[in-house]
Scaffold this motif. Sequence first.
Motif, short mmCIF file in Angstrom:
data_model
loop_
_atom_site.label_atom_id
_atom_site.label_comp_id
_atom_site.label_asym_id
_atom_site.label_seq_id
_atom_site.Cartn_x
_atom_site.Cartn_y
_atom_site.Cartn_z
N MET A 39 0.86 -1.18 0.00
CA MET A 39 0.00 0.00 0.00
C MET A 39 0.89 1.23 0.00
N HIS A 40 0.93 1.95 -1.12
CA HIS A 40 1.82 3.11 -1.19
C HIS A 40 1.23 4.29 -0.42
N ILE A 41 2.11 5.17 0.04
CA ILE A 41 1.69 6.32 0.83
C ILE A 41 0.70 7.18 0.05
N SER A 42 0.93 7.37 -1.23
CA SER A 42 0.06 8.23 -2.04
C SER A 42 -1.37 7.74 -2.08
N SER A 43 -1.59 6.45 -1.86
CA SER A 43 -2.91 5.85 -1.98
C SER A 43 -3.74 5.94 -0.70
N LEU A 44 -3.16 6.44 0.37
CA LEU A 44 -3.90 6.55 1.62
C LEU A 44 -4.98 7.64 1.51
N PRO A 45 -6.09 7.49 2.22
CA PRO A 45 -7.22 8.41 2.08
C PRO A 45 -7.09 9.65 2.96
N GLU A 46 -6.04 10.40 2.76
CA GLU A 46 -5.81 11.61 3.55
C GLU A 46 -6.45 12.81 2.85
N GLY B 253 10.59 8.66 -3.11
CA GLY B 253 11.31 9.79 -3.67
C GLY B 253 10.45 10.92 -4.22
N HIS B 254 11.10 12.05 -4.43
CA HIS B 254 10.49 13.26 -4.98
C HIS B 254 10.25 13.04 -6.47
N THR B 255 9.01 12.80 -6.83
CA THR B 255 8.68 12.41 -8.20
C THR B 255 8.73 13.61 -9.14
N GLY B 256 9.06 13.30 -10.41
CA GLY B 256 9.13 14.33 -11.42
C GLY B 256 8.10 14.11 -12.51
N TYR B 257 8.47 14.40 -13.75
CA TYR B 257 7.56 14.27 -14.89
C TYR B 257 7.03 12.85 -15.00
N GLY B 258 5.72 12.73 -15.14
CA GLY B 258 5.10 11.41 -15.21
C GLY B 258 4.67 10.87 -13.87
N PRO C 72 7.12 7.01 -9.05
CA PRO C 72 8.06 6.93 -7.93
C PRO C 72 9.39 6.29 -8.33
N TYR C 73 9.46 5.76 -9.55
CA TYR C 73 10.71 5.19 -10.05
C TYR C 73 11.51 6.18 -10.89
N GLN C 74 11.02 7.43 -10.97
CA GLN C 74 11.74 8.50 -11.67
C GLN C 74 11.73 9.73 -10.77
N SER C 75 12.73 9.81 -9.91
CA SER C 75 12.75 10.86 -8.88
C SER C 75 13.88 11.85 -9.12
N PHE C 76 13.73 13.03 -8.53
CA PHE C 76 14.74 14.08 -8.65
C PHE C 76 15.97 13.79 -7.80
N SER C 77 15.88 12.79 -6.93
CA SER C 77 17.01 12.46 -6.06
C SER C 77 16.86 11.03 -5.56
N ALA C 78 17.98 10.35 -5.41
CA ALA C 78 17.96 9.00 -4.84
C ALA C 78 17.74 9.04 -3.33
N TYR C 79 17.76 10.23 -2.73
CA TYR C 79 17.68 10.37 -1.28
C TYR C 79 16.49 11.19 -0.79
#
Length: 495
Positions: free
Chosen positions: A9-16, A48-53, A56-63
Amino acid sequence: MDRGSGILMHISSLPEAYGIGTLGKSAYQFADFLKQSGQKYWQILPLGHTGYGDSPYQSFSAYAGNPYFIDLDTLKEEGLLDKADLEGLDREENGETVDYGRLFVTRYQVLRKAYARASVTLEDEIQAFSKKNKPWLDEYTLYMAVKEAMGNKSWLEWDEAIRLRQPQAVAHYKEQLKDEIGLWQFIQYKFYQQWNKLKKYVNTLGIQIIGDLPIYVAVDSSDVWAHPEVFQLDENRVPHVVAGCPPDAFTELGQLWGNPIYDWEYLDKTGYSWWIDRMRETSKLYDVVRIDHFRGFESYWAVPYGDENAKGGEWVKGPGMKLFRAIEQALGKLNIIAEDLGFMTDEVISFRKETGYPGMKVLQFGFDTQGTSDYIPHNCEKEAIMYTGTHDNSTIIGWLEEAGDQAQTAYAKKYLRLDTDETYHFGFIRGAWASNCILSLTQMQDVLGLDDEARMNTPGTLGGNWIWRMKKDALTNELSRHIYDMTKLYGRSLI
């Protein structure tokens, strides 16, 4: 790792509230639901900090953590926001999708307001955090500040002096963009503060977090901009080759991911220090690390930069055991799951076994009608991780509805006894839970019996992915009891 089970269950999918899941109240409620359901593991996708698209597998940083996951109500409770600051945001807690375009416009406006207060009241704490994380945070915060100043363009399109990190340009932008750099320091300070608090709570429940580590980083990232020597780039910092997967039964043209590929010769000469640093920080975030596309360490599919698809790529040998011996020597034995799906060869299988890391089995792939698949429960080895499906697959209901091979679905129904009163999705979960595999995992979408409207990702497509959100009232006591009874029956329960 002892016999157990868990839910993806990814964080983005939580009902906040405010349009996306966060590290706030709903995350703690989900952890309580896992505990009540007898689960030992909570798996998430990369933080990670997601970018275009928005992948979560294409982030602006590995950290760096995703700013969208910072809980705004928590900031309000801390006095960094007030009620008026949140009035322009949607208070929708029961939406079923994430609108990333709207988040990009609205979320940073609110975080800037919080930073304006925190820069006065939390200056010492932010600076202490920045000093502790200096090796990656300095690069990331300058990168994000310059990126915004350049109209959010990829660093490959920046002015030459800063694109090539010429010392005078770096010094100039550090001074000119000092306040913007401070904003990004604050954002990461708050992300890590909230994440570490949540992880500590989850662990006190006896639950471990499985986190996902992408094998590659995005070309538009602080990692590639700050460390071009680590990647196969030309003199203008443009990739020679990029990553992907060859054509297969699912994708006629293959998958063109576009990530730059590591210069493994250089990394070998440096004792793989870049990878050791990355694994060290990742192992602090999670209890167990699932490394995505693990077979790429044995051989990777390299596609010439500029190709329109992945058909023109070729297999190239990777670092193999040399990398993982170096990591283990530096960090000790880590809890790692190897995502060993895709095109398998004898060399890849031997490599994964030599590492000692458990591989993955996907139940949806197991029904070849002959009963010979490595993914069907009676053929799975004990030291493996059984998934009903991954974030890249259809949901269970979606697979049964859309599978082109009717013989496969008929075999699945017979094998899993889906002709009983039990719903199909729980029949699949029962099949995974009953397997001999040490750990079994399923997606929350499958616990809820949702169709492919709730699918997380369709590989090779852009748009409409990573947007599913769970409804607020989905976590019922009845559902929890059903999962617990099944988990207890097959010897996987936490309590």
